[in-house]
Design an enzyme around this catalytic site. Structure first.
Site, PDB file in Angstrom:
ATOM      1  N   HIS A 117       8.826   9.244  14.329  1.00 55.33           N
ATOM      2  CA  HIS A 117       7.788   8.213  13.992  1.00 55.33           C
ATOM      3  C   HIS A 117       6.280   9.071  13.697  1.00 55.33           C
ATOM      4  O   HIS A 117       5.428   8.805  14.444  1.00 55.33           O
ATOM      5  CB  HIS A 117       7.708   7.238  15.150  1.00 55.33           C
ATOM      6  CG  HIS A 117       7.190   5.919  14.675  1.00 55.33           C
ATOM      7  ND1 HIS A 117       7.491   4.724  14.999  1.00 55.33           N
ATOM      8  CD2 HIS A 117       6.207   5.781  13.626  1.00 55.33           C
ATOM      9  CE1 HIS A 117       6.695   3.749  14.173  1.00 55.33           C
ATOM     10  NE2 HIS A 117       5.938   4.285  13.290  1.00 55.33           N
ATOM     11  N   GLY A 158       5.123   9.249  10.681  1.00 47.59           N
ATOM     12  CA  GLY A 158       4.684   8.906   9.200  1.00 47.59           C
ATOM     13  C   GLY A 158       2.975   8.847   9.089  1.00 47.59           C
ATOM     14  O   GLY A 158       2.545   9.520   8.162  1.00 47.59           O
ATOM     15  N   ALA A 159       2.394   8.753  10.134  1.00 52.86           N
ATOM     16  CA  ALA A 159       0.695   8.521   9.866  1.00 52.86           C
ATOM     17  C   ALA A 159       0.164   9.669  10.458  1.00 52.86           C
ATOM     18  O   ALA A 159      -1.127   9.657  10.719  1.00 52.86           O
ATOM     19  CB  ALA A 159       0.333   6.952  10.673  1.00 52.86           C
ATOM     20  N   ALA A 173       9.699   2.859   7.402  1.00 58.19           N
ATOM     21  CA  ALA A 173       8.855   1.467   7.691  1.00 58.19           C
ATOM     22  C   ALA A 173       8.921   1.094   9.205  1.00 58.19           C
ATOM     23  O   ALA A 173       8.307   1.529   9.984  1.00 58.19           O
ATOM     24  CB  ALA A 173       9.541   0.455   6.782  1.00 58.19           C
ATOM     25  N   ARG A 174      10.247   0.358   9.630  1.00 57.67           N
ATOM     26  CA  ARG A 174      10.052   0.271  10.940  1.00 57.67           C
ATOM     27  C   ARG A 174      11.691   0.132  11.097  1.00 57.67           C
ATOM     28  O   ARG A 174      12.525  -0.292  10.487  1.00 57.67           O
ATOM     29  CB  ARG A 174       9.837  -1.175  11.053  1.00 57.67           C
ATOM     30  CG  ARG A 174       8.286  -1.415  11.502  1.00 57.67           C
ATOM     31  CD  ARG A 174       7.973  -1.143  13.063  1.00 57.67           C
ATOM     32  NE  ARG A 174       6.422  -1.190  13.224  1.00 57.67           N
ATOM     33  CZ  ARG A 174       5.734  -0.385  12.515  1.00 57.67           C
ATOM     34  NH1 ARG A 174       5.873   1.078  12.290  1.00 57.67           N
ATOM     35  NH2 ARG A 174       4.414  -0.370  12.911  1.00 57.67           N
ATOM     36  N   ASP A 205      12.593   8.211   9.814  1.00 56.02           N
ATOM     37  CA  ASP A 205      11.324   8.497  10.851  1.00 56.02           C
ATOM     38  C   ASP A 205      11.127   7.329  11.779  1.00 56.02           C
ATOM     39  O   ASP A 205      10.512   7.463  12.990  1.00 56.02           O
ATOM     40  CB  ASP A 205       9.946   8.161   9.962  1.00 56.02           C
ATOM     41  CG  ASP A 205       8.558   8.764  10.626  1.00 56.02           C
ATOM     42  OD1 ASP A 205       8.756   9.858  11.264  1.00 56.02           O
ATOM     43  OD2 ASP A 205       7.863   8.044  10.666  1.00 56.02           O
ATOM     44  N   GLU A 222      13.643   2.788  19.691  1.00 60.57           N
ATOM     45  CA  GLU A 222      12.759   3.782  19.895  1.00 60.57           C
ATOM     46  C   GLU A 222      12.309   3.366  21.291  1.00 60.57           C
ATOM     47  O   GLU A 222      11.913   2.237  21.521  1.00 60.57           O
ATOM     48  CB  GLU A 222      11.335   3.837  18.881  1.00 60.57           C
ATOM     49  CG  GLU A 222      11.774   4.363  17.586  1.00 60.57           C
ATOM     50  CD  GLU A 222      10.629   4.222  16.594  1.00 60.57           C
ATOM     51  OE1 GLU A 222       9.422   4.330  16.996  1.00 60.57           O
ATOM     52  OE2 GLU A 222      10.728   4.297  15.337  1.00 60.57           O
ATOM     53  N   ARG A 271       0.765  -1.089  -0.216  1.00 62.54           N
ATOM     54  CA  ARG A 271      -0.099  -0.085  -0.022  1.00 62.54           C
ATOM     55  C   ARG A 271       0.918   1.202  -0.061  1.00 62.54           C
ATOM     56  O   ARG A 271       0.733   2.264  -0.537  1.00 62.54           O
ATOM     57  CB  ARG A 271      -1.049   0.096   1.311  1.00 62.54           C
ATOM     58  CG  ARG A 271      -2.048  -0.974   1.050  1.00 62.54           C
ATOM     59  CD  ARG A 271      -2.885  -0.881   2.511  1.00 62.54           C
ATOM     60  NE  ARG A 271      -1.764  -1.577   3.410  1.00 62.54           N
ATOM     61  CZ  ARG A 271      -2.029  -2.890   4.095  1.00 62.54           C
ATOM     62  NH1 ARG A 271      -3.000  -3.718   3.647  1.00 62.54           N
ATOM     63  NH2 ARG A 271      -1.235  -3.313   4.831  1.00 62.54           N
ATOM     64  N   ILE A 272       1.821   1.426   0.959  1.00 66.51           N
ATOM     65  CA  ILE A 272       2.541   2.572   0.995  1.00 66.51           C
ATOM     66  C   ILE A 272       3.502   2.659  -0.051  1.00 66.51           C
ATOM     67  O   ILE A 272       3.623   3.779  -0.591  1.00 66.51           O
ATOM     68  CB  ILE A 272       3.463   2.888   2.265  1.00 66.51           C
ATOM     69  CG1 ILE A 272       2.181   2.677   3.542  1.00 66.51           C
ATOM     70  CG2 ILE A 272       4.089   4.068   2.456  1.00 66.51           C
ATOM     71  CD1 ILE A 272       2.866   2.744   4.896  1.00 66.51           C
ATOM     72  N   ASP A 316       9.779  -6.392  -4.638  1.00 66.75           N
ATOM     73  CA  ASP A 316       8.764  -6.762  -3.654  1.00 66.75           C
ATOM     74  C   ASP A 316       8.783  -8.458  -3.746  1.00 66.75           C
ATOM     75  O   ASP A 316       9.068  -8.940  -4.676  1.00 66.75           O
ATOM     76  CB  ASP A 316       7.410  -6.398  -3.696  1.00 66.75           C
ATOM     77  CG  ASP A 316       6.455  -6.783  -2.508  1.00 66.75           C
ATOM     78  OD1 ASP A 316       6.183  -5.933  -1.910  1.00 66.75           O
ATOM     79  OD2 ASP A 316       6.120  -8.062  -2.303  1.00 66.75           O
TER      80      ASP A 316
HETATM   81  P1  NAD Z   1       1.642  -3.868   3.082  1.00 67.30           P
HETATM   82  O1  NAD Z   1       1.659  -5.063   3.449  1.00 67.30           O
HETATM   83  O2  NAD Z   1       0.576  -3.308   2.132  1.00 67.30           O
HETATM   84  O3  NAD Z   1       3.165  -3.716   1.958  1.00 67.30           O
HETATM   85  C1  NAD Z   1       4.330  -4.311   2.693  1.00 67.30           C
HETATM   86  C2  NAD Z   1       5.102  -5.238   1.413  1.00 67.30           C
HETATM   87  O4  NAD Z   1       6.164  -5.327   1.739  1.00 67.30           O
HETATM   88  C3  NAD Z   1       4.282  -6.370   0.775  1.00 67.30           C
HETATM   89  O5  NAD Z   1       3.904  -6.341  -0.606  1.00 67.30           O
HETATM   90  C4  NAD Z   1       5.215  -7.498   1.080  1.00 67.30           C
HETATM   91  O6  NAD Z   1       4.872  -8.272   0.149  1.00 67.30           O
HETATM   92  C5  NAD Z   1       6.391  -6.744   1.040  1.00 67.30           C
HETATM   93  N1  NAD Z   1       7.706  -7.435   1.781  1.00 67.30           N
HETATM   94  C6  NAD Z   1       7.414  -8.046   2.981  1.00 67.30           C
HETATM   95  N2  NAD Z   1       9.065  -8.339   3.246  1.00 67.30           N
HETATM   96  C7  NAD Z   1       9.609  -8.205   2.161  1.00 67.30           C
HETATM   97  C8  NAD Z   1      11.117  -8.372   1.890  1.00 67.30           C
HETATM   98  N3  NAD Z   1      11.792  -8.784   2.628  1.00 67.30           N
HETATM   99  N4  NAD Z   1      11.446  -7.852   0.782  1.00 67.30           N
HETATM  100  C9  NAD Z   1      10.709  -7.274  -0.167  1.00 67.30           C
HETATM  101  N5  NAD Z   1       9.468  -6.976  -0.157  1.00 67.30           N
HETATM  102  C10 NAD Z   1       8.849  -7.372   1.015  1.00 67.30           C
HETATM  103  O7  NAD Z   1       2.101  -2.560   4.217  1.00 67.30           O
HETATM  104  P2  NAD Z   1       2.008  -1.261   4.168  1.00 67.30           P
HETATM  105  O8  NAD Z   1       0.737  -0.652   4.617  1.00 67.30           O
HETATM  106  O9  NAD Z   1       2.545  -0.614   2.724  1.00 67.30           O
HETATM  107  O10 NAD Z   1       2.967  -0.660   5.195  1.00 67.30           O
HETATM  108  C11 NAD Z   1       4.476  -0.985   5.151  1.00 67.30           C
HETATM  109  C12 NAD Z   1       5.229  -0.830   6.490  1.00 67.30           C
HETATM  110  O11 NAD Z   1       5.195   0.652   6.531  1.00 67.30           O
HETATM  111  C13 NAD Z   1       4.320  -1.260   7.738  1.00 67.30           C
HETATM  112  O12 NAD Z   1       4.301  -2.690   8.143  1.00 67.30           O
HETATM  113  C14 NAD Z   1       4.811  -0.260   8.904  1.00 67.30           C
HETATM  114  O13 NAD Z   1       5.701  -1.266   9.389  1.00 67.30           O
HETATM  115  C15 NAD Z   1       5.265   0.915   8.022  1.00 67.30           C
HETATM  116  N6  NAD Z   1       4.720   2.063   8.511  1.00 67.30           N
HETATM  117  C16 NAD Z   1       4.919   3.145   9.144  1.00 67.30           C
HETATM  118  C17 NAD Z   1       4.449   4.138   9.620  1.00 67.30           C
HETATM  119  C18 NAD Z   1       5.035   5.251  10.098  1.00 67.30           C
HETATM  120  O14 NAD Z   1       4.319   6.033  10.929  1.00 67.30           O
HETATM  121  N7  NAD Z   1       6.270   5.963   9.797  1.00 67.30           N
HETATM  122  C19 NAD Z   1       3.008   4.386   9.275  1.00 67.30           C
HETATM  123  C20 NAD Z   1       2.599   3.343   8.725  1.00 67.30           C
HETATM  124  C21 NAD Z   1       3.086   1.996   8.369  1.00 67.30           C
END
Ligand code: NAD
Length: 319
Positions: A292, A294-295, A244-245, A269, A274, A156-157, A176
């Site tokens: 942190h 992001g959202a 991401a994390r 971020d 943390e 999604r992101i 991915d």
């Molecule tokens: P999502 O599940 O829609 O997308 C994650 C993608 O990563 C998936 O398509 C998956 O196939 C892929 N993936 C997993 N492991 C992988 C790897 N080792 N190599 C390549 N691709 C891999 O999730 P999303 O909604 O896009 O969110 C992603 C991450 O963003 C969340 O899990 C969260 O940790 C982080 N996030 C951070 C904030 C923030 O405040 N900074 C806010 C929201 C989400």
């Protein structure tokens, strides 16, 4: 019925829950007191973001609890499977903050390519005595248009990032583990849109060809996505963003890559440690930093609050 929104919830979420007949408590209860607070107050629903942890002990010892809700995506602060196997509902709002996180990626990117992170630190100190020196120091900016962005994790992101990048005239490379291809709909304010088909490539190709790299995978069970080896494979003077994390980038290797001049900048971020990130990161002149957030836009928080409320009402009221 009572909802404890321990990491906060938007006014729109509170109103929707109250309309549904719930009492919403927004007191911030310290982690070690969550269990007794839930039991003393007979809480039915605990809502968290990323700060509060809902582990096995809370799940075991709080019989009034029926729903654990995560405002946002990653649920690594909740023992999800354990909760579900004990009959609790665990809900989240996976899509509500994608655009906000994607915009923050570009806030860091635009910052990095024009050295705003460093300029914002030095202008208050030297802006009146060394204006021309600073002007020279930040003179070699670069443009994003025409450059290549590598998106690791094309969910999604990652796809929301691709939309903005395409709109800016950037080339997009995605990689991915599971998503092989995605059609990105770039839509404009007047209803017009174009679809751009992006096929996932290997990590090697992405690392080799990207001017900027941004990571959007979930927390990994083990190992870094970007460590010493991956930094070596990147273009010289690349920039990297992690929203991401913490733990997906090896922070020690990152600092090395920045200090060696391999990387132009990083935007972070999220952090391994943390809420106490390593001081070497916080003090680094080539790192653009956010805590942190992001959202953390009003729009995303509104969507998160109302989506959680809808799910809670549908689970508990429509039984
Ligand atoms: P999502 O599940 O829609 O997308 C994650 C993608 O990563 C998936 O398509 C998956 O196939 C892929 N993936 C997993 N492991 C992988 C790897 N080792 N190599 C390549 N691709 C891999 O999730 P999303 O909604 O896009 O969110 C992603 C991450 O963003 C969340 O899990 C969260 O940790 C982080 N996030 C951070 C904030 C923030 O405040 N900074 C806010 C929201 C989400």
């Amino acid at each position: 019925m009572k909802v404890l929104a321990n990491d906060g919830i938007s006014d729109s979420g509170i109103k929707a829950l109250e309309r549904g007949g719930f009492e919403v408590i927004t007191t911030k209860v310290a982690q070690e007191q969550v269990e007794s607070f839930v039991n003393t107050n007979n809480i039915d629903v605990v809502l968290v973001r990323s700060a509060t942890k809902v582990r096995k002990d809370i799940i075991d010892n709080c019989p009034s609890l029926k729903i654990i809700g995560r405002g946002g995506v990653g649920m690594d602060n909740i023992d999800v499977e354990y909760a579900r196997s004990n009959g609790l509902h665990v809900i989240n709002t996976p899509a509500s903050s994608s655009e906000s996180v994607a915009e923050l990626v570009f806030a860091h990117l635009f910052t990095g390519v024009r050295f705003l992170h460093d300029s914002n630190r030095n202008m208050p100190l030297e802006g009146d005595t060394n204006f021309n020196g600073l002007k020279k120091a930040y003179a070699n900016g670069i443009e994003l248009r025409g450059k290549t962005i590598g998106i690791i994790g094309f969910g999604r992101i990652g796809q929301a990032v691709a939309k903005i990048a395409l709109g800016l005239g950037m080339k997009v490379i995605a990689s991915d583990k599971y998503v092989n291809e995605a059609i990105i709909k770039v839509d404009f304010y007047n209803g017009q849109f174009i679809n751009v088909d992006i096929v996932s490539e290997s990590m090697e190709d992405l690392l080799k060809h990207s001017d900027f790299i941004t990571i959007h995978v979930p927390a990994q069970e083990s190992g870094y996505i970007i460590g010493k080896d991956e930094f070596k494979q990147m273009k010289d003077n690349a920039g990297i963003i992690n929203t991401a994390r913490g733990g997906v980038i090896d922070e020690v290797a990152l600092i090395e890559a920045l200090d060696e001049g391999k990387l132009l900048f990083a935007g972070l971020d999220v952090f391994e440690n943390e809420p106490k990130p390593a001081m070497q990161l916080l003090m680094h002149p080539k790192i653009s930093l956010t805590p942190h957030i992001g959202a953390a836009t009003d729009e995303a928080q509104d969507r998160i609050g109302t989506e959680l409320a809808e799910q809670i009402i549908s689970i508990l009221k429509n039984k």
